[in-house]
Each structure stands twice: as C-alpha cells, then as structure tokens.
Design an enzyme around this catalytic site. Sequence first.
Site, PDB file in Angstrom:
ATOM      1  CE  LYS A 115     -35.064 -17.619  29.450  1.00  0.00           C
ATOM      2  NZ  LYS A 115     -36.477 -17.964  29.400  1.00  0.00           N
ATOM      3  CD  GLU A 137     -35.175  -9.460  16.622  1.00  0.00           C
ATOM      4  OE1 GLU A 137     -35.901  -8.301  16.875  1.00  0.00           O
ATOM      5  OE2 GLU A 137     -35.753 -10.340  16.210  1.00  0.00           O
ATOM      6  CB  CYS A 181     -39.525  -7.190  17.251  1.00  0.00           C
ATOM      7  SG  CYS A 181     -38.776  -8.395  16.024  1.00  0.00           S
ATOM      8  CD  GLU A 235     -41.399  -3.521  20.509  1.00  0.00           C
ATOM      9  OE1 GLU A 235     -41.192  -4.107  19.511  1.00  0.00           O
ATOM     10  OE2 GLU A 235     -40.672  -3.604  21.561  1.00  0.00           O
TER      11      GLU A 235
END
Length: 476
Positions: free
Chosen positions: A170, A245, A279, A378
Amino acid sequence: MREYLKFLIDGQWVDPVELRSHAVINPATEQACGHIALGAAADVDKAVRAARKAFVGFSRTSREERIDLLQRIAAEYQKRFGDLAAAITEEMGAPASLAQRAQVPIGLGHILAAAEALKAFPFAEDRGATRIVKEPIGVCGFITPWNWPLNQIATKVAPAIATGCTMVLKPSEVAPFSGQIFAEIMQAAGVPAGVFNLVHGDGPGVGVALSSHPGVDMISFTGSTRAGIEVARNAAPTVKRVHQELGGKSPNIVLDDAAFAAGVSRGVGSVMTNSGQTCSAPTRMLVPQARMAEAAAIAKQAAEELTVGDPNGNHRMGPVVSAPQFDKIQGLIQAGIDEGATLVTGGPGRPEGLERGFYVKPTVFADVTNEMTISRQEIFGPVLAILGYDSLDQAIEIANDTEYGLAAYVQAADLDAARRVAGELRAGQVSINGAFDSNAPFGGYKMSGNGREWGDYAFHEFLETKAVLGWAPPAS
C-alpha cells in the site's frame, strides 16, 4: 491527469470491490493532478489470498532464480527512469533535479544491492549435528510513505523478493503515482502472479486491514511514530512480526576544530534537501556555545543561498507535500519564535513571490534549548535548530536527550574525536563528515522503530530461523 483506478492482484489489473475515487494534489499548484481508487478490507483480502497462494511456489525458488528476477526488475526500472522521476516531482514536489539525481536512483540502488547481497547470503549453517536454516517468513504487508516513495518501496520489496517472500504493497495515497509505475515495472519484469500485489488506499481503509490481517505474517511500516504505534496495535492480536522505520530528531554535533565552518554549512544543506522531508535529517545542530554567533552566520548564508520554487525549474527546494504538512510546519516555526529561539533566517509564510503552492522558507533558529518544541518534535520541513554546548560530554548528553534514535551526525577534522563521539550516540546510524553507505543497516533505536533496512541486514527481517537437530549423523 492520471487515472489509476485498478489494483494489481494475482498478476492482473482488477477493479476494486467498490470504487471510491481519491484526488491526488500537486503540491506546487494545489490542484488535482490525478485520481486513484481507494481500496478496502475486501480488496486487501483478495490480495493477501493471492500472495498466500503464490508463496507456496515462490518460497521454493532457487537463489539463482531470485537473483535473475531482481536483475530483470532493475532492467525494467531503468527503462521507466524518466517516468518515475516525473511522477515523483508531480505527486510530492521534489525538484526535478533531486528526483533524477537521488529519488529514483536510490530505489534502483537498493534493488541492485539486494541482488548482489543475495549471491553469498548464508541461508544455512551447521553447528555440530544441528543445521540452522533461514526460511522466508511468508506474506508481507508493506505500508510506505510519500517523502522518499521509491526508496521506501524498494527497501522492502527487494529483500522480500531476495528471501522468497510474497507481498502486498500500500503506497501512500498522498503520493501514489510512483508506486503505480513500480507495480507496472514488476509486471513487465515477469514477477510471478501473486508474488507482488498493489492495493491503493488510505490508512483506515487499507492500512488497518493489512496490518491486522491474519493471512499476513509480517507488516513493514515506514512513517510517523504515531501511526507506527497504531500499526503495532493492529498487528498485535495476530502476533505477526512488526518492522518499523519511524520518526527522528537527529542530532548533528559540530566539533570545535578546523572543520567547523564546513560542518555547519553541510548540516544546513542536509536539513533542507527534499524540503526537510527526511526522517533522518540532522535537524538539531549542536555547536560550541562560544561559536553560536559564528554558526548562525554560516547557517544564514547557506540557507539564503537555497532557491525555492517550481520543482520543474532549476530550484534547490520545491514545496512540501500537502496543506496539512504546510500548516504543521508553520505552527512549529511560530512555536520556535514564541518560545524565545532566535530566528536567523526564514520564518512563517511563503517565500516572497510564491502565492500558490505549499512552499516553506528555509528557516534557521539559533540559541535553541533542548526543551523547546522545535527541539522535541519532528517538524518534517526545512527548519534547523542550532543548540549550544559547553563540552563534548554535554553535547552527547543533549544529543541523546530525545525519544528518537534514528540517525546522528558528527562533523570534525579530528577523526579519532569523531569516532569517540559516534560511539556514545544512541542512534541506529551515525554519519561522520557526511559519509553515506546504501549497504549499511538503517533503522532506529527507541521510538524510531524496530528492525533494519538496506543491504543484507534487511534480509533478516524477512526470515524465520529453523533449527534441524540431528541433521548430521552422530560421530562414531
């Protein structure tokens, strides 16, 4: 206008069980540039059943057959290089130069690296009379993000193919075009029916169904920590393997030596690449407190040299991916101002002359403390926070004072000092002076995830360990 309204299931492009269309927005124009069909649990079920059927045969293929298949995939990938680059620029706003130089090549690199690693990977070893065997885990569900879409697809698909697993992918509904073309590549390469399946959709409709499906043996997710926690919750009742992750707030420690100016400048460039949507970006720069003003001046110059604009032009930065992402970044920039950080350059709003598109100013804050919001959260945008330290021990303490542990960076002329600092950092990957290795294991400590990707280390995530006792006859 792209129209991708079918799914690849069991080797065929099929209609969804119930058609629901979703508009994909070009972040440079804020206009729809295509549509995909949104799948549901029934579509996932069809794809998983196809993958389970295919696993019986594919898990028994030879090493040589899978090497050949990976090489065929790489060849078809190269044929579609231009199509992939154009799709990434359109769907998520990466500058054309970045798409061609990094976004597309890195996906190809992972496929070729998997083929090379497979040539000598030890699937069995003997310990006395016992044989230890590594076998494919089964059907894998992959949920991939929009920021480096081909990188994250390839880091999952390539090792799955290499180890004999079957899969359902997906891709992100925010940036699905490159995933669609990747599925076409898999079909053109002659991947056996059911080995690779694609179902477009969102998290509630497809992600939940995939992560909770009892026919899926392993779920691999890349995205935010918040979403990763939900994936793990959905997977828990079926006790499947969960590989993640997730987020990061990576520190970048610049030592007080001859490499200082180069290290600061390099750090700014690393944060701003891909409009800050990486990231592992080194978003917390740590510099000697006595050189804070110097670092701010260098960072200001480096940031202001970056051009922002149409990703099909010659600009270093394009837009961020979506309106929600733009709004989140703007809110966090304002939080930095409100909490007393020094705004060095950039700030709220779009860059001058850009009235449409989700463009963000390259932004640098100095005099940041590790308790400020811009140090803890973040941001996932082109925003750098510069923090001060009085000693290397304090720098290491600040660097490790985060819930994340995906990556870390050290800039230094003194390699021995850099190695000492690297050894103390709690992160899955530490880069000294900008070093990069696509075969090195990549993954995080703490809330940055579980497991590793890239190179032969990724293979272990897709394998079960079987011990066969009495394999060898007893010694006479």
